[in-house]
Design an enzyme around this catalytic site. Structure first.
Site, short mmCIF file in Angstrom:
data_model
loop_
_atom_site.label_atom_id
_atom_site.label_comp_id
_atom_site.label_asym_id
_atom_site.label_seq_id
_atom_site.Cartn_x
_atom_site.Cartn_y
_atom_site.Cartn_z
N ASP A 1 2.29 -7.05 2.37
CA ASP A 1 1.10 -6.29 2.78
C ASP A 1 1.52 -5.04 3.56
OD1 ASP A 1 -1.47 -5.45 3.01
OD2 ASP A 1 -2.16 -7.07 4.33
N ARG B 1 -0.22 4.27 -0.68
CA ARG B 1 -1.07 5.35 -0.11
C ARG B 1 -1.22 6.59 -0.99
NH1 ARG B 1 -3.39 1.75 3.01
NH2 ARG B 1 -2.39 1.35 5.01
N HIS C 1 0.87 -1.17 0.00
CA HIS C 1 0.00 0.00 0.00
C HIS C 1 0.90 1.22 0.00
CE1 HIS C 1 -3.62 -2.40 0.81
NE2 HIS C 1 -2.80 -3.17 1.50
O1 DOR Z 1 -4.18 -4.80 7.73
C1 DOR Z 1 -4.60 -4.40 6.65
N1 DOR Z 1 -4.32 -3.16 6.20
N2 DOR Z 1 -5.36 -5.21 5.90
C2 DOR Z 1 -5.97 -4.79 4.78
O2 DOR Z 1 -6.64 -5.57 4.17
C3 DOR Z 1 -5.84 -3.38 4.33
C4 DOR Z 1 -4.62 -2.77 4.86
C5 DOR Z 1 -4.57 -1.28 4.73
O3 DOR Z 1 -4.85 -0.76 3.63
O4 DOR Z 1 -4.22 -0.59 5.71
ZN ZN Z 2 -3.34 -5.22 1.72
#
Ligand code: DOR
Ligand code: ZN
Length: 430
Positions: A310, A69, A67
């Site tokens: 992640d 952002r 991510h």
């Molecule tokens: O822990 C998580 N954070 N799981 C997700 O599915 C989304 C992610 C986020 O975008 O912060």
């Molecule tokens: Zn994710």
């Protein structure tokens, strides 16, 4: 654009899972490509020669799930800081999830991400488009448009598509464009209101639980639809034994399915939430010790083909809160390699298998360039010192956010040099 200087990486342990290479030798990078590997190589006069004795030389790491952002939440991370964190962690490519603001459900957002990534220059960025506009789960995105703009997959990460009929149509539609579907498998009616894994630890802490079955039921559904549609389906962030068993069954049925797990599911479990530590809060949550063991074994056997971080940066505004109110998510790009080296030191993974899970497999799963040291491929390479011990200090991260689950942890080794497209994107200062 001027060509980067050739680089000769001398005398390292060359690790290329694609060819099975695991031998000492040189690697020559020239004009953005791998020019030659193996044995003792002659360097062109202008080349930079880097001694790699006792180091591992491997294809650059590829992260299927980050991510960044940007656009919209640049106070947590942006493409420049996120790709700098990636390079420092040994990554040469990352796939950026679509839950930005606005959501990446259009060519305009995809193109903007690619443009910013080109300017930042620290690693390749492959955008992942949304399955449904706004991740609202109501209709299908324009997948042809997303693919043409440069998306390499579609996903509902963070906001699962609850409507099974819509997800079926999404898989059929995505197949037409050869776009893999990356599923965030969560049955929301079971997980709603939960803050951590449901079990004795949640009871002891007085926190509402998220049962493993909320994940398993959704994984089963998503894999069933993969069987029905024939689509390429990849299960994101697998955290528990039930999901591993479901994935194994689907693979045995011959469906085009794969899965990833994240470093925190390999290294931690629900006991580690201990002191209501919001840096141990993510979705799916840290599971039981038995689940962790199942996930570790599945990564070792290859049932779970890929490691993905992640990487989910959040600011103190979202994390320094009561556990129940804190955001889900932890960073991962700068610590993933250290956690995987722990598994190598525990003899769970051979070095070649570690590079497979972190580079060759991700490339294979999404059809991305790299993931190999073969001559002619992109000069995306990481040099790893498997013995450079360091301690995780959230203050010293390239990421804008400090929400690592591993603060203070001893790491057994790290990336010392990252090269992307022949250009040095990270060099550990001696
Ligand atoms: O822990 C998580 N954070 N799981 C997700 O599915 C989304 C992610 C986020 O975008 O912060
Ligand atoms: Zn994710």
């Amino acid at each position: 654009m001027s060509q980067p200087r050739p680089i000769l990486l001398k005398g390292g342990r060359l690790l290329c899972p694609a060819s099975g290479t695991d031998e000492t030798g040189d690697l020559l990078l020239e004009r953005g490509s791998i020019a030659a590997l193996g044995g003792e190589l002659e360097a062109p006069a202008e080349a930079e020669i880097i001694d790699c004795t006792d180091k591992w030389v491997a294809p650059g790491l590829i992260d299927l799930h980050v991510h960044l952002r940007e656009p919209g939440q640049e106070y947590k991370e942006d493409i420049a800081s996120g790709t700098a964190a990636a390079a420092a962690g040994g990554f040469t490519a990352v796939c950026s999830m679509p839950n930005t603001e606005p959501v990446n459900d259009s060519a305009a957002v995809t193109e903007m991400i690619l443009e910013r990534a080109r300017k930042a220059g620290s690693c390749r960025v492959y955008p992942v488009g949304a399955i449904t506009p706004g991740l609202k789960g109501k209709a299908l995105s324009q997948m042809a448009e997303l693919k043409d703009a440069g998306c390499v997959a579609v996903s509902d990460d963070g906001h699962p598509v609850s409507d099974s009929r819509l997800l079926r149509r999404a898989m059929e539609y995505a197949s037409g464009f050869n776009l893999p579907v990356i599923c965030h498998s969560e049955e929301l009616s079971l997980s709603a209101g939960g803050a951590m894994h449901e079990g004795p630890m949640a009871t002891a802490l007085g926190l509402p639980g998220i049962p493993a079955e909320a994940e398993v039921a959704a994984v089963e559904r998503d894999l069933t639809l993969a069987g029905l549609t024939g689509a390429r389906v990849h299960i994101a962030h697998i955290s528990c034994a039930g999901s591993v068993a479901a994935l194994k069954r689907a693979q045995e049925a011959g469906w085009a399915v794969s899965g990833e797990t994240a470093p925190h599911y390999l290294a931690l479990c629900d006991q580690d939430v201990g002191n209501y530590d919001t840096h141990r809060k993510m979705n799916p949550p840290l599971r039981s010790a038995a689940d962790r063991e199942a996930v570790r074994q599945a990564l070792a056997s290859g049932v779970i083909e890929a490691l993905a971080t992640d990487h989910a940066p959040h600011s103190v505004l979202e994390k320094e809160l009561e556990f129940g109110f804190a955001a889900f998510g932890v960073t991962g790009l700068e610590t993933a390699l250290g956690i995987m080296l722990e598994l190598v030191n525990e003899h769970l993974l051979k070095p070649l298998a570690m590079i497979d899970r972190m580079s060759a497999a991700p490339a294979r799963l999404l059809g991305l360039p790299g993931g190999s040291l073969a001559a002619g491929g992109p000069a995306d390479v990481v040099v790893i010192d498997p013995k450079a011990i360091w301690y995780v200090d959230p203050v010293n991260m390239r990421s804008k956010s400090a929400n690592t689950a591993f603060a203070g942890r001893r790491m057994p080794g790290r990336a010392v040099l990252t090269v992307c497209g022949g250009k040095v994107t990270f060099r550990l200062e001696a």
